[in-house]
Design a protein around this motif. Sequence first.
Motif, PDB file in Angstrom:
ATOM      1  N   SER A 116      29.537  18.045  23.504  1.00  0.00           N
ATOM      2  CA  SER A 116      29.056  16.670  23.616  1.00  0.00           C
ATOM      3  C   SER A 116      28.060  16.274  22.536  1.00  0.00           C
ATOM      4  O   SER A 116      27.648  15.113  22.483  1.00  0.00           O
ATOM      5  CB  SER A 116      28.401  16.466  24.992  1.00  0.00           C
ATOM      6  OG  SER A 116      27.277  17.320  25.147  1.00  0.00           O
ATOM      7  N   ASP A 117      27.658  17.220  21.675  1.00  0.00           N
ATOM      8  CA  ASP A 117      26.644  16.900  20.665  1.00  0.00           C
ATOM      9  C   ASP A 117      26.926  17.686  19.392  1.00  0.00           C
ATOM     10  O   ASP A 117      26.739  18.903  19.344  1.00  0.00           O
ATOM     11  CB  ASP A 117      25.247  17.214  21.188  1.00  0.00           C
ATOM     12  CG  ASP A 117      24.159  16.582  20.336  1.00  0.00           C
ATOM     13  OD1 ASP A 117      23.576  15.575  20.774  1.00  0.00           O
ATOM     14  OD2 ASP A 117      23.912  17.098  19.223  1.00  0.00           O
ATOM     15  N   LEU A 144      16.710  14.174  25.068  1.00  0.00           N
ATOM     16  CA  LEU A 144      16.181  14.215  23.710  1.00  0.00           C
ATOM     17  C   LEU A 144      16.859  13.181  22.819  1.00  0.00           C
ATOM     18  O   LEU A 144      16.209  12.552  21.971  1.00  0.00           O
ATOM     19  CB  LEU A 144      16.369  15.615  23.117  1.00  0.00           C
ATOM     20  CG  LEU A 144      15.503  16.733  23.717  1.00  0.00           C
ATOM     21  CD1 LEU A 144      15.985  18.094  23.223  1.00  0.00           C
ATOM     22  CD2 LEU A 144      14.032  16.527  23.371  1.00  0.00           C
ATOM     23  N   ARG A 145      18.144  12.997  23.011  1.00  0.00           N
ATOM     24  CA  ARG A 145      18.884  12.039  22.179  1.00  0.00           C
ATOM     25  C   ARG A 145      18.443  10.594  22.434  1.00  0.00           C
ATOM     26  O   ARG A 145      18.664   9.721  21.584  1.00  0.00           O
ATOM     27  CB  ARG A 145      20.387  12.188  22.415  1.00  0.00           C
ATOM     28  CG  ARG A 145      20.988  13.428  21.766  1.00  0.00           C
ATOM     29  CD  ARG A 145      20.771  13.403  20.273  1.00  0.00           C
ATOM     30  NE  ARG A 145      21.336  14.596  19.621  1.00  0.00           N
ATOM     31  CZ  ARG A 145      20.792  15.197  18.596  1.00  0.00           C
ATOM     32  NH1 ARG A 145      19.637  14.762  18.088  1.00  0.00           N
ATOM     33  NH2 ARG A 145      21.369  16.241  18.050  1.00  0.00           N
ATOM     34  N   GLY A 146      17.794  10.370  23.565  1.00  0.00           N
ATOM     35  CA  GLY A 146      17.221   9.050  23.780  1.00  0.00           C
ATOM     36  C   GLY A 146      16.004   8.791  22.908  1.00  0.00           C
ATOM     37  O   GLY A 146      15.520   7.651  22.847  1.00  0.00           O
ATOM     38  N   ARG A 147      15.528   9.847  22.218  1.00  0.00           N
ATOM     39  CA  ARG A 147      14.338   9.724  21.380  1.00  0.00           C
ATOM     40  C   ARG A 147      14.611  10.030  19.911  1.00  0.00           C
ATOM     41  O   ARG A 147      13.699   9.932  19.084  1.00  0.00           O
ATOM     42  CB  ARG A 147      13.273  10.700  21.882  1.00  0.00           C
ATOM     43  CG  ARG A 147      12.972  10.623  23.363  1.00  0.00           C
ATOM     44  CD  ARG A 147      12.039  11.767  23.791  1.00  0.00           C
ATOM     45  NE  ARG A 147      10.821  11.783  23.016  1.00  0.00           N
ATOM     46  CZ  ARG A 147       9.999  12.837  22.959  1.00  0.00           C
ATOM     47  NH1 ARG A 147      10.300  13.958  23.602  1.00  0.00           N
ATOM     48  NH2 ARG A 147       8.903  12.765  22.229  1.00  0.00           N
ATOM     49  N   LEU A 164      24.426  22.989  32.453  1.00  0.00           N
ATOM     50  CA  LEU A 164      24.009  21.666  32.932  1.00  0.00           C
ATOM     51  C   LEU A 164      22.580  21.327  32.549  1.00  0.00           C
ATOM     52  O   LEU A 164      22.322  20.213  32.073  1.00  0.00           O
ATOM     53  CB  LEU A 164      24.219  21.568  34.437  1.00  0.00           C
ATOM     54  CG  LEU A 164      25.677  21.623  34.913  1.00  0.00           C
ATOM     55  CD1 LEU A 164      25.744  21.534  36.439  1.00  0.00           C
ATOM     56  CD2 LEU A 164      26.499  20.510  34.280  1.00  0.00           C
ATOM     57  N   PRO A 165      21.615  22.245  32.718  1.00  0.00           N
ATOM     58  CA  PRO A 165      20.246  21.881  32.318  1.00  0.00           C
ATOM     59  C   PRO A 165      20.091  21.628  30.821  1.00  0.00           C
ATOM     60  O   PRO A 165      19.420  20.675  30.423  1.00  0.00           O
ATOM     61  CB  PRO A 165      19.398  23.077  32.773  1.00  0.00           C
ATOM     62  CG  PRO A 165      20.355  24.175  33.040  1.00  0.00           C
ATOM     63  CD  PRO A 165      21.639  23.541  33.434  1.00  0.00           C
ATOM     64  N   VAL A 166      20.714  22.452  29.996  1.00  0.00           N
ATOM     65  CA  VAL A 166      20.586  22.246  28.555  1.00  0.00           C
ATOM     66  C   VAL A 166      21.263  20.944  28.151  1.00  0.00           C
ATOM     67  O   VAL A 166      20.733  20.170  27.341  1.00  0.00           O
ATOM     68  CB  VAL A 166      21.162  23.445  27.776  1.00  0.00           C
ATOM     69  CG1 VAL A 166      21.214  23.134  26.277  1.00  0.00           C
ATOM     70  CG2 VAL A 166      20.317  24.690  28.025  1.00  0.00           C
ATOM     71  N   ARG A 167      22.422  20.681  28.723  1.00  0.00           N
ATOM     72  CA  ARG A 167      23.109  19.427  28.405  1.00  0.00           C
ATOM     73  C   ARG A 167      22.263  18.221  28.819  1.00  0.00           C
ATOM     74  O   ARG A 167      22.163  17.225  28.083  1.00  0.00           O
ATOM     75  CB  ARG A 167      24.464  19.387  29.104  1.00  0.00           C
ATOM     76  CG  ARG A 167      25.325  18.198  28.721  1.00  0.00           C
ATOM     77  CD  ARG A 167      26.755  18.388  29.175  1.00  0.00           C
ATOM     78  NE  ARG A 167      27.588  17.271  28.788  1.00  0.00           N
ATOM     79  CZ  ARG A 167      28.904  17.332  28.655  1.00  0.00           C
ATOM     80  NH1 ARG A 167      29.529  18.481  28.862  1.00  0.00           N
ATOM     81  NH2 ARG A 167      29.592  16.264  28.316  1.00  0.00           N
TER      82      ARG A 167
END
Length: 359
Positions: free
Chosen positions: A115-116, A76-79, A67-70
């Motif tokens: 998810s990535d 990060l993907r927002g940037r 959960l924390p890494v996700r």
Amino acid sequence: MPESSVVVRPEPIGSGSYSASSRLQAAGLRGAIALFEQAARTVPLPAAPYPIVLADYGASTGHNSLLPVRAAIAALRGRTRPEHSILVAHTDLPDNDFTAMFRTLAEDPDSYLSSDAATYASAVGRSFYAQILPSNSVHLGWSAWAVQWLSRVPSTIPDHIQVAYSADDAVRSAYARQAANDWHEFIAFRGRELSPGGRLVVMTMAVDEHGEFGYRPLLAALTDGLAELVAGGVIGADELARMVIPTVGRQAADFMAPFAPSGRFERLEIEHLEVFDAEDRYWDQYRVDKDAAAFGARWAEFLRASVFPTMATALDGHRDVTAFADRLEREVAVRLAAAPEQMQIPLAHLVLFKRPKSQ
């Protein structure tokens, strides 16, 4: 254990599973994840094609990391552009079950890999009390329920299994010195590994402002259960004398000690430090269902998953380790069920920031 013993966290015993302890270790996780997400929104990022490096210090089987890494990757993907690579380095001791960890990453529905597509997982089998990643390479670090484990056992504990409740001043001092040295080393090497502007979020066991380590009913049930095993001939008194749970809680002053007097160490600064009592989820459930047997069983399962393997290293070679764990788990569960009591769970959240040279 002899003075030079190195702490080992072996594989789960029988039906035990580290994911069982993960359910309790979720206590305090929400606040730590919020800190991790905030760090992910603010750390400087490399330009593509250089990957963003996220380090998970003390990964175990990966359950506490999902959960924390996700959440951090989402921040990060927002940037970043979706094709900008992210490398997640999961680290733990060489004997860690990395096969189980990679299976968790591949199969668990909460895995960040699902998810990535541009995120990649790797593993490093080495103690985090040394440098394990290249200098200035880590942009974002995470460590949960890991740095409370000492790198070595200073001595046996003559009057208890957990040093926090020993009355032996010499033993307590030896463990305090080891805890201080381990924290110093952990911080020193993370300071080298973090890139300028990088951040590390740590969640670990603590000691509150009154010096309380917590878990009193649990440890009382454990010590009484062990005494019953000795009385019944399941284990010997000499084996019990060698058993140690080599974990420590630290007070706020202990966390700050390496940074004195300047407030900076290896270019690291403490950006956030909070010591608090986490929620006892098993107690909360008991208050709802009044199922004392389930309450005792949950806490006993937590012990089996988290500390029985280390305790079992003190057994003589001819012992049936699974039978030992089965019997001790039952003894602990029965005692806790007979008198359910809320556990105090002192934890600490820290955010460490590496100051760029120009600042």
